[in-house]
Design a protein around this motif. Structure first.
Motif, PDB file in Angstrom:
ATOM      1  N   ALA A 177       2.907  12.972 -17.233  1.00  0.00           N
ATOM      2  CA  ALA A 177       2.033  12.079 -18.008  1.00  0.00           C
ATOM      3  C   ALA A 177       2.923  11.035 -18.665  1.00  0.00           C
ATOM      4  O   ALA A 177       3.304  11.154 -19.823  1.00  0.00           O
ATOM      5  CB  ALA A 177       1.254  12.866 -19.049  1.00  0.00           C
ATOM      6  N   SER A 178       3.267  10.021 -17.906  1.00  0.00           N
ATOM      7  CA  SER A 178       4.303   9.084 -18.329  1.00  0.00           C
ATOM      8  C   SER A 178       3.837   7.644 -18.223  1.00  0.00           C
ATOM      9  O   SER A 178       3.100   7.284 -17.298  1.00  0.00           O
ATOM     10  CB  SER A 178       5.557   9.276 -17.466  1.00  0.00           C
ATOM     11  N   GLN A 179       4.283   6.829 -19.158  1.00  0.00           N
ATOM     12  CA  GLN A 179       4.040   5.388 -19.091  1.00  0.00           C
ATOM     13  C   GLN A 179       5.094   4.681 -18.253  1.00  0.00           C
ATOM     14  O   GLN A 179       4.975   3.478 -18.019  1.00  0.00           O
ATOM     15  CB  GLN A 179       4.027   4.788 -20.510  1.00  0.00           C
ATOM     16  N   CYS A 180       6.118   5.418 -17.810  1.00  0.00           N
ATOM     17  CA  CYS A 180       7.172   4.793 -16.994  1.00  0.00           C
ATOM     18  C   CYS A 180       7.717   5.798 -15.974  1.00  0.00           C
ATOM     19  O   CYS A 180       8.828   6.308 -16.141  1.00  0.00           O
ATOM     20  CB  CYS A 180       8.286   4.241 -17.873  1.00  0.00           C
ATOM     21  N   PRO A 181       6.952   6.097 -14.927  1.00  0.00           N
ATOM     22  CA  PRO A 181       7.416   7.042 -13.911  1.00  0.00           C
ATOM     23  C   PRO A 181       8.751   6.646 -13.284  1.00  0.00           C
ATOM     24  O   PRO A 181       9.560   7.518 -12.945  1.00  0.00           O
ATOM     25  CB  PRO A 181       6.289   7.015 -12.874  1.00  0.00           C
ATOM     26  N   GLU A 182       8.980   5.363 -13.130  1.00  0.00           N
ATOM     27  CA  GLU A 182      10.245   4.904 -12.556  1.00  0.00           C
ATOM     28  C   GLU A 182      11.429   5.380 -13.394  1.00  0.00           C
ATOM     29  O   GLU A 182      12.440   5.856 -12.866  1.00  0.00           O
ATOM     30  CB  GLU A 182      10.256   3.378 -12.467  1.00  0.00           C
ATOM     31  N   ASN A 183      11.304   5.277 -14.693  1.00  0.00           N
ATOM     32  CA  ASN A 183      12.375   5.732 -15.576  1.00  0.00           C
ATOM     33  C   ASN A 183      12.537   7.246 -15.500  1.00  0.00           C
ATOM     34  O   ASN A 183      13.649   7.774 -15.558  1.00  0.00           O
ATOM     35  CB  ASN A 183      12.077   5.307 -17.014  1.00  0.00           C
ATOM     36  N   ALA A 184      11.412   7.960 -15.385  1.00  0.00           N
ATOM     37  CA  ALA A 184      11.485   9.416 -15.243  1.00  0.00           C
ATOM     38  C   ALA A 184      12.246   9.785 -13.974  1.00  0.00           C
ATOM     39  O   ALA A 184      13.072  10.713 -13.965  1.00  0.00           O
ATOM     40  CB  ALA A 184      10.081  10.008 -15.217  1.00  0.00           C
ATOM     41  N   LYS A 243       9.634   8.930 -24.637  1.00  0.00           N
ATOM     42  CA  LYS A 243       9.516  10.298 -25.152  1.00  0.00           C
ATOM     43  C   LYS A 243       8.952  11.287 -24.132  1.00  0.00           C
ATOM     44  O   LYS A 243       9.027  12.499 -24.339  1.00  0.00           O
ATOM     45  CB  LYS A 243       8.652  10.305 -26.421  1.00  0.00           C
ATOM     46  N   SER A 244       8.385  10.793 -23.035  1.00  0.00           N
ATOM     47  CA  SER A 244       7.913  11.713 -21.995  1.00  0.00           C
ATOM     48  C   SER A 244       9.054  12.170 -21.093  1.00  0.00           C
ATOM     49  O   SER A 244       8.917  13.172 -20.384  1.00  0.00           O
ATOM     50  CB  SER A 244       6.841  11.021 -21.140  1.00  0.00           C
ATOM     51  N   LEU A 245      10.179  11.467 -21.119  1.00  0.00           N
ATOM     52  CA  LEU A 245      11.244  11.714 -20.150  1.00  0.00           C
ATOM     53  C   LEU A 245      11.917  13.072 -20.318  1.00  0.00           C
ATOM     54  O   LEU A 245      12.119  13.784 -19.326  1.00  0.00           O
ATOM     55  CB  LEU A 245      12.277  10.582 -20.210  1.00  0.00           C
ATOM     56  N   PRO A 246      12.309  13.486 -21.538  1.00  0.00           N
ATOM     57  CA  PRO A 246      12.955  14.803 -21.645  1.00  0.00           C
ATOM     58  C   PRO A 246      12.038  15.955 -21.248  1.00  0.00           C
ATOM     59  O   PRO A 246      12.515  16.989 -20.775  1.00  0.00           O
ATOM     60  CB  PRO A 246      13.356  14.892 -23.123  1.00  0.00           C
ATOM     61  N   VAL A 247      10.739  15.793 -21.425  1.00  0.00           N
ATOM     62  CA  VAL A 247       9.790  16.844 -21.060  1.00  0.00           C
ATOM     63  C   VAL A 247       9.767  17.020 -19.546  1.00  0.00           C
ATOM     64  O   VAL A 247       9.881  18.142 -19.016  1.00  0.00           O
ATOM     65  CB  VAL A 247       8.389  16.513 -21.603  1.00  0.00           C
ATOM     66  N   ALA A 248       9.660  15.909 -18.818  1.00  0.00           N
ATOM     67  CA  ALA A 248       9.665  15.973 -17.355  1.00  0.00           C
ATOM     68  C   ALA A 248      11.022  16.438 -16.833  1.00  0.00           C
ATOM     69  O   ALA A 248      11.099  17.222 -15.867  1.00  0.00           O
ATOM     70  CB  ALA A 248       9.318  14.599 -16.783  1.00  0.00           C
ATOM     71  N   THR A 249      12.083  15.986 -17.474  1.00  0.00           N
ATOM     72  CA  THR A 249      13.434  16.333 -17.011  1.00  0.00           C
ATOM     73  C   THR A 249      13.732  17.816 -17.216  1.00  0.00           C
ATOM     74  O   THR A 249      14.333  18.472 -16.351  1.00  0.00           O
ATOM     75  CB  THR A 249      14.477  15.472 -17.743  1.00  0.00           C
ATOM     76  N   ALA A 250      13.305  18.371 -18.362  1.00  0.00           N
ATOM     77  CA  ALA A 250      13.523  19.801 -18.609  1.00  0.00           C
ATOM     78  C   ALA A 250      12.792  20.642 -17.577  1.00  0.00           C
ATOM     79  O   ALA A 250      13.324  21.649 -17.079  1.00  0.00           O
ATOM     80  CB  ALA A 250      13.065  20.151 -20.026  1.00  0.00           C
ATOM     81  N   CYS A 251      11.572  20.257 -17.238  1.00  0.00           N
ATOM     82  CA  CYS A 251      10.829  20.983 -16.205  1.00  0.00           C
ATOM     83  C   CYS A 251      11.550  20.903 -14.866  1.00  0.00           C
ATOM     84  O   CYS A 251      11.671  21.905 -14.141  1.00  0.00           O
ATOM     85  CB  CYS A 251       9.422  20.393 -16.059  1.00  0.00           C
ATOM     86  N   ALA A 252      12.015  19.709 -14.523  1.00  0.00           N
ATOM     87  CA  ALA A 252      12.709  19.530 -13.242  1.00  0.00           C
ATOM     88  C   ALA A 252      13.998  20.338 -13.202  1.00  0.00           C
ATOM     89  O   ALA A 252      14.327  20.942 -12.171  1.00  0.00           O
ATOM     90  CB  ALA A 252      12.995  18.046 -13.026  1.00  0.00           C
ATOM     91  N   LEU A 253      14.738  20.365 -14.297  1.00  0.00           N
ATOM     92  CA  LEU A 253      15.983  21.131 -14.341  1.00  0.00           C
ATOM     93  C   LEU A 253      15.706  22.622 -14.170  1.00  0.00           C
ATOM     94  O   LEU A 253      16.404  23.316 -13.407  1.00  0.00           O
ATOM     95  CB  LEU A 253      16.709  20.868 -15.663  1.00  0.00           C
ATOM     96  N   ALA A 254      14.689  23.126 -14.872  1.00  0.00           N
ATOM     97  CA  ALA A 254      14.341  24.544 -14.752  1.00  0.00           C
ATOM     98  C   ALA A 254      13.871  24.870 -13.336  1.00  0.00           C
ATOM     99  O   ALA A 254      14.235  25.913 -12.768  1.00  0.00           O
ATOM    100  CB  ALA A 254      13.261  24.900 -15.772  1.00  0.00           C
ATOM    101  N   ALA A 255      13.058  23.992 -12.759  1.00  0.00           N
ATOM    102  CA  ALA A 255      12.577  24.215 -11.390  1.00  0.00           C
ATOM    103  C   ALA A 255      13.734  24.185 -10.398  1.00  0.00           C
ATOM    104  O   ALA A 255      13.776  24.968  -9.439  1.00  0.00           O
ATOM    105  CB  ALA A 255      11.533  23.154 -11.029  1.00  0.00           C
TER     106      ALA A 255
END
Length: 1372
Positions: free
Chosen positions: A800-807, A839-851
């Motif tokens: 749920a991001s306003q900047c998927p490219e940055n994610a 502020k959405s980036l660390p949330v997506a990144t933590a999930c990706a790292l765990a996965a």
């Protein structure tokens, strides 16, 4: 097994049968709905019962009466095991895309009442419940298409539902359209009729209470005739049917120290106390007759402890109807009315009367019920073991906290017999009043203080005045242990003739009694409220002759005379005095068809599936196989060494699969969680934590609940040895030179010669100071992501991001992967406001790292507390200014020193000075000089929030203008007018961005607004109102804005499929701002150029699809208000390319066939291998990349001098949208932004403790606007300023600039306070200045009351006493 007892849990959802033999008893209905069913309309917004996103309808069947009871509940708190034999209806159950939408869904869509849509299903269910229950009343049958509902009921039905997008006005109109007493002429902009057309109910989607929706299926009726109770050892759930059985259950566990028992009625206490402990046994108290009784006799009414607050209210209202007008009628109705302001309806429906009192007794819950029943002389029945005990409520509250084996059975409210008049009395009566001061008038907010007073008063023939025969004064909720009786004051007043002097002495005595506990917030304010409430109750009785009034000072128009002519004049100018919450409002829009369908107020794309709950948000995506769930472990220290993480218990919590820390970042990866063009921020703390709230670890478990529980059980060991103290204030940052660099191109430039301007000034204000706090986004959908490992070391992330490219970039860097191995997909976002960007980036990144680490899908949905802890929010600031000005009000020079608290990393903070300067320059300051420093502190990084920097800059400008006006004793509006730009001065201040002279519409907007709002006439009427009223004051303010926006490059792609349907991709993300809607319109317009006859509309053939970083690159940020227009322009360029390819083919076909349809054209193009996909990257040229937005607002407020409460009576807005791409969408953006601005200026306190840890971390402590806090009359005009060649089809932005207009409410409040201070000083006989003061942001009730005088009651009484003494002296 006994008859009526079952071991399996049986219930229905939307008519579908569910049977469960085992279930974890702590499972909530919402957990079950979202994880075990296909019904996802109920959303998790807060988990506290404070937002309404999870509201569903609960239906119960009574086989004896053959009746179904329907009511709303908060599914995030309701335990699934409590639903045995019940039926649940969600928004999908009302209607859906397969079976057809319900009229509620259709009307919400047609009234443009859904933006991000996350809150919409819950609001629909609140309204449906009100409709359903209105049909059960004996009211007359309404006209076809309407319900028995009233307008007032329709509005109040949704009072507990939060919406951060719309501003509520459109939602209110959609709800009111069902009401039998609605005036359709008063409903706002909708798609059912246009201006000038007949407003008839037949144009609305037809509603009938015989809509075929069965809330309780027949099969369940048959089943529950034989068994209704759940007693299941497998579920650890027990439903005793007698007190004896309950005692047996409790007694059997008393000897077992390992068993923890939870007594359950509605489980709503979980929303406040958030118990995370494990219970071995759950005991449902609702089936014990002694706890469920409502019994009346000649001496009082008994209400069982398990009776819901809603049913208690109904019982009291029913009791008040019995017999002729009596004290009982007044007492019970007032108690019921007060209870109606407790929590929200969907909480009151399940929360129990006894549970509320037990929380007050055991856990110091700030209960309203305890206070009002204390004043009413209530009694309680207790069962302690085999012993029955009857106590007064006062004795109950003052007892040591009772243990779990003490059962509260019932509460008794006695009937008070009025003392009969004897020969010496002329009149005697009983009086009862209750009070609460809270941020919201309709509840859903804890009070700062509550009170209730009972009195027996009499007039005697031989004395002139009123004697207090008896008195009971109760006060509570002021951060003390429990509600109390002010017995010393009661004893002091009882039996005495009430006079000004006696009242003054009683108040002084009360001040020594109502003393909040140490460290209580707003202690002085709470004490002053106690004084105000007692004064309001007793003052009308002082010197009132033979009549004893009914109600306090604020019961009518202040209790003080008001000139009838003034009131009549005011009614004509301002239609706000109505029984409903909101008055009729005007929306003035001009629909242009030059670029049809662009410019049409079409409904928002996807609004119907948002309302039905079928729209898919990230957390609605079904969990992949073997999915895991994550939760952050956050620091509670601002700067400390992290030594390790353990758990509160010796064993690892249930379900935990792994703990991800900085050590799990793969080789070649980086510890990166966020990035902007200015720098990066680490994903996890390494050896040190650098701010309170920083993620230290990521707990991964088999369910979200287990992950959250494990994170809460984690104990972080810290060490501060040999560390420098953290930097927690901007002053400390200055001392340590802790700053972030601002690139030269973003550093504001000075205008003119400041020294010269100051030298020319007749007056100077030096070193004035302003402080501005932060604001939390409060998007309804918290941060969320789902990461799914894919083949070939790839990762798919739904964010749920306003900047998927940055994610994509951040995740790739963290995992050490090439960018093409990371695919980020975003379909829609449940509200962003800037908070879903960086502020959405660390949330997506933590999930990706765990996965990546665990090779399993991992998802997260942040709980509200964690989200608020990590969000950062708006930038706090400290501002000092010097200003010089002439005696005629013209300002000659302004200098600002601004310290911006950026937090620990850059984020977007270096751009804030640039953003601030644009709105600040809306006035001609003569010369402007600024020095802005971006301070690095040990706080969470502050980020962009809707109008970042702009709202602060605009406010600073108004604060300076107000200060100058007060210094010169001039009207503020005069000073504003004096300093508005001419076009020549505008060009100087907005070098390169001012546009053409005809584009400078602000002077015209201001003039038109003064006329359309009757500004000058109302100004005079308000002056008269204030002269006639002591305890209420009104203020009015007219404020302009100038908002400098930038248009950024944006990609687009349009593809034509074989059947003629159209697929569109854009870089912009749908956040609720209507981007997809405008893009669809633009695609239909652009492609429609092929079919110039206009007979074929392509709008319904267009679908905008989700953003995908591997499909459409360079998506950038969705921010800054201009992404919709730039996405539209990118689509237009694509369409132009396609049209260019299609026209030659069309011409050839026309020569052969004559008429060519769209479908035929596209089919032939496929056959001839025409390229039917086009991409474009819109890059605005230098003349189009920047422009100015203009608007103005007039707001009028009324403040209560006794409580500091502020009511916004009316707001009028005119906003220049150029030529709107969609007036309905832009109108929603204007209203929504304005109301969010009200939150910033008037309500929202985003507070931290001394370590910088957020303490305003829940719906209990952070209050956004609700339907009862917005303007009572809300008029908006979208100004069509004509053709703008350099704009996208002449349009202008609407997302952020209108937020700045909310400062008009703050300025109007200041004007009202100025009048209050004038009154206050008149009581003192002082000539001191009443107009120079600083009104804080937000101007909350305590702030307003303090400026009006925390001791204003005492001063008023002193003035009366002084006047009496002077009068007596004159007679001597």
């Amino acid at each position: 097994m006994e008859s009526g007892i079952g071991e399996k849990l049986v219930f229905a959802i939307n008519g579908e049968r569910f049977e469960l033999s085992t279930i974890e008893p702590s499972t909530t209905l919402l957990e079950f709905l979202r994880s075990q069913t296909c019904f996802k309309s109920a959303k998790l917004g807060c988990g506290e019962g404070g937002c309404g996103a999870c509201v569903v309808l609960l239906s119960k069947y009574d086989p004896v009466l053959d009746q179904v009871e329907d009511f709303t509940i908060s599914s995030c708190l309701t335990l699934l095991c409590s639903l045995n034999g019940c039926s649940i209806t969600t928004s999908e159950g009302l209607g859906n895309s397969k079976d057809g939408f319900h009229p509620i869904h259709k009307r919400f869509t047609g009234f443009h009442a859904s933006q991000c849509g996350f809150c919409t299903p819950g609001i629909c269910m609140s309204l449906f419940s009100a409709l359903r229950n209105s049909e059960k009343t004996p009211r007359p049958e309404p006209s076809p298409g309407f319900a028995k509902l009233t307008v007032s009921e329709a509005e109040k039905a949704i009072a507990g539902n939060l919406c951060r997008c719309t501003g509520y006005r459109s939602i209110s109109d959609a709800c009111k359209s069902f009401a039998a007493d609605v005036d359709l002429e008063e409903l706002g902009l909708n798609c059912f009729w246009r201006k000038g057309e007949n407003r008839d109910v037949s144009r609305l989607p037809f509603y009938s209470h015989r809509d075929g929706i069965c809330t309780f299926p027949e099969f369940l009726k048959r089943e529950i005739k034989n068994k209704t109770l759940l007693n299941s050892k497998e579920c650890s759930w027990y439903s005793p049917v007698s007190v004896e059985e309950l005692q047996s259950l409790l007694g059997s566990e008393e000897a077992d120290n390992w068993t923890r028992v939870k007594l359950v009625v509605g489980n709503t206490g979980m929303g406040y106390y958030k118990e995370l402990d494990h219970y071995n046994k759950y005991i449902d108290l609702r089936h014990i007759p002694e706890l469920s009784i409502i019994r009346r006799d000649s001496t009082g009414i008994d209400i069982g402890a398990a009776v819901s607050i809603s049913n208690a209210i109904l019982a009291l209202k029913e009791e008040s109807k019995h017999g002729p007008q009596s004290y009982k009628e007044v007492l019970f109705k007032k108690i019921a009315d007060h209870m109606d302001k407790i929590a929200s309806e969907y909480i009151r429906n399940t929360a129990s009367l006894g549970g509320n009192l037990v929380m007050a007794q055991r856990s110091q819950f700030p209960s309203d019920i305890a206070t009002i029943l204390l004043a009413a002389g209530a009694l309680v029945d207790l069962q302690i073991g085999t012993k029955s005990l009857k106590l007064t409520l006062e004795e109950f509250l003052e007892s040591p906290p009772f243990d779990s084996i003490t059962i509260l059975l019932s509460v008794r409210i006695p009937f008070w017999e009025q003392i009969r008049n004897d020969s010496s009395k002329t009149q005697s009566r009983l009086l009862f009043e209750s009070y609460r001061a809270a941020p919201r008038t309709l509840g859903n907010a804890l009070p700062y203080l509550n009170a209730a007073f009972f009195a027996q008063v009499s007039n005697y023939k031989d004395c002139d005045g009123v004697i207090l025969e008896s008195l009971q004064l109760a006060f509570g909720a002021y951060e003390t242990k429990h509600a109390i009786r002010a017995r010393k004051v009661e004893e002091f007043l009882t039996g005495k003739l009430l006079s000004v002097g006696l009242l003054f002495e009683a108040i002084k005595l009360l001040q020594g009694i109502i003393v909040p506990d140490d460290n209580a917030s707003h202690a002085a304010y709470r004490s002053s409220l106690a004084v105000s409430f007692l004064f309001d109750f007793l003052c009308p009785l002082v010197d009132n002759g033979d009549e004893i009034p009914n109600g306090g000072i604020n019961g009518a128009i202040n209790g003080f005379p008001i000139d009838a002519k003034v009131e009549s004049t005011y009614d004509k100018l301002d239609n706000t005095i109505r029984p409903s919450l909101l008055s009729s409002a005007k929306q003035v829009v001009e629909v242009l068809r030059d670029y049809h369908p662009v410019g049409e107020p079409t409904t928002k794309t996807g609004a119907e599936i948002q309302a039905s709950g079928e729209a898919v948000y990230v957390d609605d995506i079904p969990a992949p196989k073997d999915c895991l769930y994550g939760a952050f472990v956050n620091s509670t220290r601002p700067l400390a060494r992290v030594k390790g993480i353990t758990f509160k218990s010796s064993s690892i919590p249930d379900g935990v699969v792994g703990i991800i820390t900085v050590k799990e970042i793969p080789k070649g990866g980086e510890n990166i969680g966020a990035r902007s063009i200015f720098g990066t921020e680490p994903l996890f703390a390494d050896d040190f934590t650098r701010y309170a709230g920083q993620p230290i670890a990521f707990m991964v478990a088999d369910t979200q609940k287990h992950a959250n529980m494990a994170a809460n059980c984690a104990v972080v060991e810290y060490d501060n040895e040999n560390l420098e103290p953290p930097v927690l204030t901007v002053e400390e940052a200055v001392e340590k030179s802790s700053f972030f660099e601002v690139p030269p191109f973003l550093n504001p430039k000075n205008v003119g010669n400041f020294s010269k301007g100051m030298a020319e000034a007749d007056h100077r204000i030096l070193s004035a100071e302003i402080k501005l706090g932060s604001q939390y986004y409060f998007y309804m959908e918290t941060q969320t992501a789902l990461a799914v490992p894919d083949e070939d070391n790839c990762m798919i992330v739904y964010s749920a991001s306003q900047c998927p490219e940055n994610a994509q970039i951040v995740i790739a860097k963290c995992l050490g992967l090439p960018h093409h191995n990371v695919r980020v997909i975003t379909r829609r976002v449940g509200g962003g406001f800037g908070g879903k960007a960086i502020k959405s980036l660390p949330v997506a990144t933590a999930c990706a790292l765990a996965a990546h680490k665990l090779r399993r899908p991992v998802r997260i949905y942040l709980d509200r507390k964690t989200d608020m802890m990590m969000a950062g929010g708006r930038h706090p600031m400290k501002i000092n200014y010097n200003v010089g000005f002439k005696s005629n009000g013209i300002i000659t020079a302004l200098h600002l020193d601004v310290l911006i608290n950026a937090g620990i990393s850059e984020d977007v903070s270096p751009v804030i000075p640039h953003n601030m300067i644009g709105p600040l320059k809306k006035y001609n300051w003569g010369a402007l000089s600024v020095d802005m420093k971006v301070c690095k502190t040990n706080h969470s990084s502050k980020s962009a929030m809707r109008a970042p920097g702009e709202v602060q800059g605009s406010y600073i400008a108004e604060a300076v203008i107000e200060h100058v006006a007060s210094t010169l004793s001039m009207e503020v509006d005069f000073v504003r007018d004096k300093n508005l730009h001419t076009f020549e001065s505008l060009k100087v201040f907005y070098e390169g961005g001012s546009g053409e002279a005809f584009e400078y519409t602000l002077p015209s907007v201001m003039d038109r607004l003064a006329s359309s709002s009757n500004f000058h006439q109302r100004f005079e009427v308000i002056r008269q109102f204030n002269c006639c009223n002591k305890w209420k004051k009104r203020g009015i303010s007219r404020v302009p804005i100038v908002h400098d926006v930038m248009v950024r490059p944006t990609p687009g792609k349009v593809s034509l499929l074989n059947d003629g349907s159209v697929v569109v991709e854009v870089g912009g993300i749908e956040l609720g701002q209507g981007l997809w809607t405008k893009v669809k319109q633009m695609a239909a317009f652009g492609l429609g150029q092929v079919l110039l006859d206009g007979n074929c509309s392509l709008l319904e053939r267009v679908r905008v699809i989700q953003a995908d970083t591997l499909s459409l690159v360079q998506g950038g940020f969705t921010a800054g208000s201009t992404t919709s227009e730039s996405s539209c322009e990118a689509v237009r360029l694509c369409c132009n390319a396609l049209v260019e390819r299609l026209i030659p083919l069309k011409e050839r076909l026309q020569e052969k066939m004559g008429t060519v349809s769209w479908d035929m054209l596209i089919l032939q193009a496929h056959l001839e291998a025409v390229n039917l996909s086009a991409s474009a990257y819109y890059v605005p040229d230098i003349t189009s990349a920047r422009y100015l937005n203009y608007g103005a607002a007039v707001s009028e407020v009324e403040i209560d001098l006794l409580t500091g409460a502020t009511m916004i009576l009316r707001t009028d807005i005119i906003y220049d949208c150029g030529q709107s791409l969609n007036p309905a969408v832009d109108l929603g953006q204007i209203e929504g932004a304005f109301v969010q601005g009200i939150g910033f200026f008037m309500l929202e306190e985003y507070l931290t403790n001394s370590d910088g840890l957020v303490v305003s971390d829940s719906t209990w402590t952070y209050k956004i606007p609700t339907i009862d806090t917005i303007p009572k009359q809300f008029n908006v005009e979208i100004w069509n300023s004509g053709h703008h060649q350099r704009r996208v089809l002449s349009s202008k932005a609407s997302g952020e600039p209108p937020l700045l207009l909310a400062v008009s409410v703050h300025c109007a409040t200041r004007a009202a306070i100025k009048e209050a201070r004038k009154e206050l000083l008149s009581w003192n006989g002082s000539d001191a200045s009443h107009s120079t003061f600083q009104l804080e942001v937000p101007a909350t009730m305590p702030v307003v009351k303090e400026l009006c005088g925390l001791d204003n009651v005492e001063r008023y009484l002193e003035s009366l006493l002084s006047n009496q003494q002077k009068l007596n002296s004159s007679y001597e």
